[in-house]
Design an enzyme around this catalytic site. Structure first.
Site, mmCIF file in Angstrom:
data_model
loop_
_atom_site.group_PDB
_atom_site.id
_atom_site.type_symbol
_atom_site.label_atom_id
_atom_site.label_comp_id
_atom_site.label_asym_id
_atom_site.label_seq_id
_atom_site.Cartn_x
_atom_site.Cartn_y
_atom_site.Cartn_z
ATOM 1 N N TYR A 95 0.852 -1.188 0.000
ATOM 2 C CA TYR A 95 0.000 0.000 0.000
ATOM 3 C C TYR A 95 0.890 1.239 0.000
ATOM 4 O O TYR A 95 1.929 1.268 0.651
ATOM 5 C CB TYR A 95 -0.901 0.000 1.240
ATOM 6 C CG TYR A 95 -2.147 0.829 1.087
ATOM 7 C CD1 TYR A 95 -3.180 0.426 0.246
ATOM 8 C CD2 TYR A 95 -2.298 2.034 1.780
ATOM 9 C CE1 TYR A 95 -4.328 1.177 0.106
ATOM 10 C CE2 TYR A 95 -3.451 2.790 1.650
ATOM 11 C CZ TYR A 95 -4.462 2.361 0.811
ATOM 12 O OH TYR A 95 -5.598 3.127 0.670
ATOM 13 N N SER A 195 -19.834 -5.145 -3.658
ATOM 14 C CA SER A 195 -18.941 -4.624 -2.625
ATOM 15 C C SER A 195 -19.703 -3.624 -1.762
ATOM 16 O O SER A 195 -20.784 -3.147 -2.134
ATOM 17 C CB SER A 195 -17.734 -3.935 -3.262
ATOM 18 O OG SER A 195 -18.151 -2.741 -3.921
#
Length: 374
Positions: A95, A195
């Site tokens: 990340y 989602s």
């Protein structure tokens, strides 16, 4: 882990309780001595990792000693915290923004104020708070941060919604409002509709009178999935295989061509979003679950003048945006209170963290968002 190494890790993590790094301890080696006096937090149990790598290999659950509660600090007993894909990516080291190791996992959650420093005026014991801006270290039973790092939220909503309101629902809200001006009667198209962001986009669009066209992957039980999304307010739901036709817009019926599209999958699924967009439309990419690139035909740029944009909540919330986001968070939680915003989650006791992690990693099949409860 050897006993000496474990003690050292616990000491470093306790000293860095505020920011998930070792720097505070390195600057002030007498911190552990000063912490023996004044107001102290309870001992905490935490999910930690000493190095980046596969989460199921580098994560440990350990006990941390009490830390000092300074005059502007708030000690919060965590109530719930999700396992987000970005949390996993931080642990893996992929990340863009991640805390230095050793670190405590988790970046979002809700807790109850346990105790306060002498200078705290805006909060009281029993209040519910969420980290604002988002910050690392929510996967532990007690968290100590300055008052300014917390945002008070209502206690009359399920804790799991307060714990998850910032990363996913706020992303949905900002993407609907920050790119193309949409009016009642307009339409959007998205993939990844199952989602939490996708479910929120459907409901927030419905509230604004905006139609939604939704793309899901082919799966067993897809008809049941379609019905669930339509109950949330989806106008149309298609599997990817249903869209393997030359003219997808023939499926629109009386719906307008979408001005705005959302992509969190990539690959062929992103191409399907682009096919629906009207002249001058915009596709916003906020994820890449398929781990495949977005490919765009030359004609889409030349003849349709499509725009491709990206959205990353962490960048959006930089600087003063955290305070700007607080009224938006309150608005979203008010929708939850009124039953106008809901999404699927699975609650897992904190002591079963490794089971929740395996589910979040997809090792045990497909599961809803995993939310730890404390």
């Amino acid at each position: 882990m050897g006993s000496v190494r474990l003690v050292a890790l616990k000491g470093r993590l306790a000293a860095s309780f505020f920011n998930g790094s070792l720097r505070g301890f390195q600057r002030n080696p007498t911190l552990s001595i000063r912490c023996l006096s004044s107001n102290m937090s309870p001992p905490s149990k935490a999910v930690v990792y000493e190095q980046q790598g596969p989460p199921d290999q580098v994560i440990r659950v350990i006990d941390l000693p009490p830390v000092e509660i300074r005059e502007s600090d708030v000690c919060v007993k965590m109530l719930a915290a999700p396992i987000n894909p970005s949390d996993i990516n931080r642990i893996e080291g992929v990340y863009p923004v991640r805390p230095p190791v050793p670190a405590i996992g988790g970046y979002e959650g809700v807790g109850e104020v346990q105790s306060l420093g002498s200078a705290v005026r805006g909060l009281s014991p029993g209040d519910w708070v969420i980290p604002s801006p988002l910050s690392s270290g929510t996967w532990q039973t007690y968290v100590v941060k300055e008052e300014s790092a917390w945002h008070k939220v209502s206690t009359d909503i399920p804790a799991e919604y307060a714990a998850t309101v910032t990363v996913n629902p706020l992303t949905a809200l900002r993407m609907l409002e920050d790119f193309n001006k949409l009016n009642s009667g307009d339409a959007i198209v998205q993939n990844g509709a199952t989602s939490i962001v996708g479910q929120c986009i459907i409901q927030l669009a419905r509230i604004q009178g905006i139609h939604s066209i939704n793309i899901i992957r082919d799966r067993v039980g897809s008809e049941e999935v379609k019905e669930r999304l339509k109950k949330l307010g989806a106008d149309e739901v298609y599997t990817e295989s249903q869209l393997e036709i030359k003219n997808v817009k023939s499926l629109l019926g009386g719906l307008p061509e979408p001005a705005l599209g959302f992509n969190c999958v990539g690959g062929n699924s992103a191409t399907l979003v682009l096919k629906f967009l009207r002249q001058g439309g915009t596709m916003v990419t906020y994820g890449g679950m398929a781990k495949k690139p977005v490919t765009v035909s030359t004609s889409s740029f030349i003849f349709k003048d499509l725009s491709l944009r990206g959205f990353w909540l962490q960048k959006w919330m930089s600087s003063e945006r955290a305070k700007d986001s607080r009224p938006m968070i309150d608005y979203l939680l008010d929708l939850v209170r009124r039953g106008e915003l809901k999404y699927e989650m699975e609650l897992v006791p904190f002591e079963d963290f490794h089971v929740a992690l395996d589910k979040a990693l997809g090792k045990l099949g497909s599961h809803p968002k995993q939310v730890l409860t404390f």
